[in-house]
Every structure is written in structure tokens, then in C-alpha cells.
Design a protein around this motif. Structure first.
Motif, mmCIF file in Angstrom:
data_model
loop_
_atom_site.group_PDB
_atom_site.id
_atom_site.type_symbol
_atom_site.label_atom_id
_atom_site.label_comp_id
_atom_site.label_asym_id
_atom_site.label_seq_id
_atom_site.Cartn_x
_atom_site.Cartn_y
_atom_site.Cartn_z
ATOM 1 N N THR A 154 0.807 -1.228 0.000
ATOM 2 C CA THR A 154 0.000 0.000 0.000
ATOM 3 C C THR A 154 0.839 1.278 0.000
ATOM 4 O O THR A 154 0.386 2.329 -0.445
ATOM 5 N N ILE A 214 -3.801 3.997 -3.109
ATOM 6 C CA ILE A 214 -4.812 3.219 -3.851
ATOM 7 C C ILE A 214 -5.965 2.856 -2.907
ATOM 8 O O ILE A 214 -7.143 3.110 -3.206
ATOM 9 N N ASN A 237 4.006 -10.073 4.390
ATOM 10 C CA ASN A 237 4.693 -10.392 3.145
ATOM 11 C C ASN A 237 3.597 -10.847 2.177
ATOM 12 O O ASN A 237 2.977 -11.891 2.395
#
Ligand SMILES: C[S@@+](CC[C@H](N)C(=O)[O-])C[C@H]1O[C@@H](n2cnc3c(N)ncnc32)[C@H](O)[C@@H]1O
Length: 259
Positions: free
Chosen positions: A98, A103, A148
Motif C-alpha cells: 500500500t 490506492i 509479506n
């Protein structure tokens, strides 16, 4: 342009003020502060890291060297998701990688009943994304998770959208990246293994598990990655694959729906 942006930053004024007051002289303090930021800019540091701000989707985002500076091309990804989300009023969206949150938060801003989960491997990036959510008063519908790719969300299988602008430059392509990107933007945000596919590869596999049937994966891709990314989308698992070009006609977004 940069000289103007930095002068507006030092004086705390907008562009209209600069043009309306051509007679205005700088005080010695303002002049020395302006010299300082010009010297920083002369090292190649992007002006956004000096001012700490970048506009994206008409919204003001705080940025620091811990996050990629949001790019206008990434608005194509937001547009693509908004188009696909028309018939899904309270969409559940996860944004992988992010960064500043641009977004996830642009989508939360447009889709007033959507819930967004913003994921990043970098704790420093998540701090910036959290701050942006609070500034934009979207923190009530945004969650932040250090992970991850989607590993920390294993077991969640009801997302309507997995969206991502992942790192996608290969180590071997470093010389094709602008020097200011190489020298100042986070390596983790730009590079993804030898071919640039080290995050997109796991993302496609893990997105399939995280989406509900019929849910969409939408990913920003790099110049010339169209075929390699489409080849990751096994047609027995994904349908309705599409490629959205940017304003220069370069393939920019790949989207596909989970079967
Ligand atoms: C290209 S930047 C995109 C940032 C932001 N979404 C944007 O569009 O401006 C990629 C982001 O992915 C994050 N990242 C890199 N590897 C990751 C991984 N394995 N798992 C999760 N996030 C990762 C980086 O820290 C960085 O914030």
C-alpha cells in the motif's frame, strides 16, 4: 515548476498567491530556508520528499522517503477497480504493497461503504498510510496489516478485490529506472528480484486463495510485462482477463476474475 513548488512550500502559500504578489520580497530567513530546500533538490531529491506531500486522485497524501511517491499512472488502477466495483456496493478490498495508502484510500474515498485492508511489508510505510487514512478521515473503514504479500491474511477468503501496485522492476533493469528513483525511493518499493516478478508471482497465487469466487485481482504492471503477467493467470483458475492501457497506450493494468 519545482522552483515554484518549493517557494510555495517555504512561504506556506498557494500558486495564486505567488502570481498575485510578484512584488513580494523574501525576508532573509525565508531566503535562507529557500536556499536550503533548493540545495536539497539539487542533490536530486524529489520535491515531494522535501515538501512531504503528493496529490493523488485529487486527495492530498503525506509522503516520506519510506514510501513510493504516488504516480498519476496508478490512477488507472483506481479507475479500473471503480469500474468493476459498480455492481458490488460494499466491496471488501485488500491493497497489497500500500505504501502511502494512495490506492486503498482513493478507493475508500470513492466507494463510501467499502472496507479496505492495506498491507505492506514495511512498517514505516504502514505508519504513513495510517496517517493518511486519519488525515482523510477514512480510518474508520481502513485496516493496516504488516505482511509479506498476503501471508498474514491466510485463511481470509472473502475479498471482492485484491488490488496492487507491486514493485516490478528487475535488478537487471536498474539502469532503465530514473536516477532519482534509484537514489531516493525505497528499494523495496521498486525492485522485485531478477525479472521483477518476485512479488507479482506470489501475489497471483495468494490472491486466488484470498478472493471469493467471482472476485477480481487488479494489478499495475510495468512497461513490457503484459505477457509475463498474463501467463501467470492459469485459465482454469481465472477468467475474463483484461489489460488496460495508460494514456500513452502502454499496458498498465491487468485484471482477472477468480473462477
Ligand atoms: C510500487 S510501491 C506501491 C506503493 C503504493 N501502492 C503506490 O501505488 O504508490 C510497492 C509497495 O510494495 C511494498 N512491498 C514490497 N514487497 C512487498 C511484499 N513482499 N509484501 C508486501 N508489500 C511489499 C513496498 O514496501 C511498497 O510500499
Amino acid at each position: 515548476m519545482n522552483a515554484e513548488v518549493l517557494l510555495m512550500f517555504v512561504l506556506g502559500v498557494n500558486r495564486a498567491y505567488l502570481y498575485a504578489h510578484p512584488e513580494r520580497e523574501l525576508t532573509p530567513e525565508e531566503e535562507s530556508r529557500y536556499d536550503e530546500v533548493l540545495a536539497q533538490r539539487a542533490t536530486g531529491m524529489p520535491s515531494q520528499y522535501i515538501t512531504g506531500h503528493q496529490e493523488f486522485w485529487g486527495l492530498d497524501f503525506v509522503v516520506s522517503p519510506a514510501v513510493l511517491i504516488p504516480r498519476p499512472e496508478t490512477e488507472h488502477l483506481v479507475e479500473t477497480v471503480l469500474e468493476l466495483a459498480r455492481s458490488i456496493p460494499s466491496a471488501k478490498i485488500v491493497d497489497v504493497g500500500t505504501g502511502s495508502g494512495c490506492i486503498a484510500l482513493a478507493l475508500a474515498h470513492e466507494l463510501r461503504t467499502a472496507e479496505v485492508c492495506a498491507v505492506d511489508l514495511s512498517a514505516e510505510a504502514l505508519e504513513i498510510a495510517r496517517a493518511n487514512a486519519a488525515r482523510l478521515q477514512l480510518d474508520g473503514r481502513a485496516q493496516f496489516v504488516q505482511s509479506n504479500v498476503l501471508q498474514a491474511l491466510t485463511g481470509i477468503r472473502d475479498f471482492d478485490f485484491v488490488v496492487s501496485n507491486p514493485p516490478y522492476v528487475g535488478f537487471g533493469e536498474a539502469d532503465k529506472v530514473q536516477k532519482s528513483v534509484r537514489d531516493f525511493e525505497p528499494r523495496l518499493a521498486v525492485f522485485a528480484g531478477e525479472q521483477g516478478l518476485d512479488v507479482i508471482g506470489p501475489l497471483v497465487a495468494q490472491a486466488h486463495a484470498a478472493l471469493k469466487p467471482g472476485g477480481w485481482l487488479a494489478v499495475e504492471i510495468g512497461y513490457s510485462m503484459r505477457d509475463s503477467v498474463l501467463s501467470l493467470l492459469d485459465p482454469t483458475l481465472w477468467q475474463d482477463a483484461r489489460v488496460v492501457p495508460d494514456l500513452q497506450g502502454i499496458p498498465r493494468v491487468v485484471a482477472a476474475r477468480k473462477r
